[in-house]
Motif scaffolding. Structure first.
Motif, mmCIF file in Angstrom:
data_model
loop_
_atom_site.group_PDB
_atom_site.id
_atom_site.type_symbol
_atom_site.label_atom_id
_atom_site.label_comp_id
_atom_site.label_asym_id
_atom_site.label_seq_id
_atom_site.Cartn_x
_atom_site.Cartn_y
_atom_site.Cartn_z
ATOM 1 N N GLY A 117 -10.107 1.839 -6.008
ATOM 2 C CA GLY A 117 -11.057 0.732 -5.923
ATOM 3 C C GLY A 117 -10.439 -0.653 -5.843
ATOM 4 N N GLU A 118 -9.154 -0.774 -6.060
ATOM 5 C CA GLU A 118 -8.490 -2.067 -5.944
ATOM 6 C C GLU A 118 -8.273 -2.418 -4.491
ATOM 7 O OE1 GLU A 118 -5.829 -2.350 -10.012
ATOM 8 O OE2 GLU A 118 -4.839 -1.807 -8.142
ATOM 9 N N ARG A 119 -8.331 -3.703 -4.214
ATOM 10 C CA ARG A 119 -8.025 -4.176 -2.860
ATOM 11 C C ARG A 119 -6.522 -4.315 -2.710
ATOM 12 N NH1 ARG A 119 -11.239 -9.488 -2.248
ATOM 13 N NH2 ARG A 119 -9.628 -9.706 -0.701
ATOM 14 N N PRO A 120 -5.998 -3.998 -1.536
ATOM 15 C CA PRO A 120 -4.549 -4.171 -1.308
ATOM 16 C C PRO A 120 -4.130 -5.617 -1.528
ATOM 17 C CG PRO A 120 -5.565 -2.989 0.509
ATOM 18 C CD PRO A 120 -6.684 -3.486 -0.364
ATOM 19 N N ARG A 121 -2.948 -5.778 -2.060
ATOM 20 C CA ARG A 121 -2.410 -7.130 -2.302
ATOM 21 C C ARG A 121 -1.546 -7.569 -1.164
ATOM 22 N NH1 ARG A 121 -0.800 -6.492 -8.622
ATOM 23 N NH2 ARG A 121 -2.778 -5.710 -9.243
ATOM 24 N N GLN A 131 -1.568 1.046 -6.305
ATOM 25 C CA GLN A 131 -2.899 0.560 -6.650
ATOM 26 C C GLN A 131 -3.656 1.602 -7.463
ATOM 27 O OE1 GLN A 131 -3.479 -0.486 -2.190
ATOM 28 N NE2 GLN A 131 -5.222 -1.276 -3.340
ATOM 29 N N VAL A 181 -2.118 5.408 -4.401
ATOM 30 C CA VAL A 181 -3.321 5.059 -5.157
ATOM 31 C C VAL A 181 -3.519 6.150 -6.203
ATOM 32 C CG1 VAL A 181 -5.805 4.663 -5.070
ATOM 33 C CG2 VAL A 181 -4.369 3.916 -3.166
ATOM 34 N N TYR A 188 3.159 3.896 -0.371
ATOM 35 C CA TYR A 188 1.789 3.442 -0.607
ATOM 36 C C TYR A 188 1.127 4.522 -1.449
ATOM 37 C CZ TYR A 188 2.612 0.364 3.394
ATOM 38 O OH TYR A 188 3.130 -0.571 4.262
ATOM 39 N N HIS A 225 3.944 -0.081 -3.004
ATOM 40 C CA HIS A 225 2.586 -0.631 -2.966
ATOM 41 C C HIS A 225 1.739 0.334 -3.791
ATOM 42 C CE1 HIS A 225 3.706 -3.329 0.345
ATOM 43 N NE2 HIS A 225 4.462 -2.316 0.727
#
Length: 91
Positions: free
Chosen positions: A87-91, A84, A48, A46, A82
């Motif tokens: 500021g993006e929402r998790p998919r 991102q 970001v 994960y 995962h």
């Protein structure tokens, strides 16, 4: 140094992430292809990072795969990603 530590270090270097989690899920794959005693074969990442802004999901995966090419060639059988941008929402 463990494979997990190598993955963390390389992803930090390549992407300067705002957040990063690397989970060893090898224990979930015992008896399956690619599993080795001692684990460190199946990981979930994960991450970001601003490096992913404006990039498609495929581009992000390719970037991470390129950064971890050595691990994927030698030690890692499976990598779930995962990725991102901030500021993006998790998919």
């Amino acid at each position: 140094m463990s494979t997990r530590d190598d993955i963390i270090n390389k992803l930090h270097e390549a992407f300067l992430p705002e957040s990063l989690e690397v989970h060893d899920e090898s224990h979930l794959h015992e008896g399956h292809a690619g599993h080795r005693p001692g684990g460190e074969t199946h990981f979930r990442v994960y991450i970001v990072s601003r490096a992913f802004e404006g990039k498609s999901r495929i581009e992000r995966h390719r970037m991470i795969n390129a950064a971890l090419a050595q691990e994927l060639a030698d030690r890692v059988h499976a990598l779930a990603i995962h990725a991102q941008a901030p500021g993006e929402r998790p998919r």
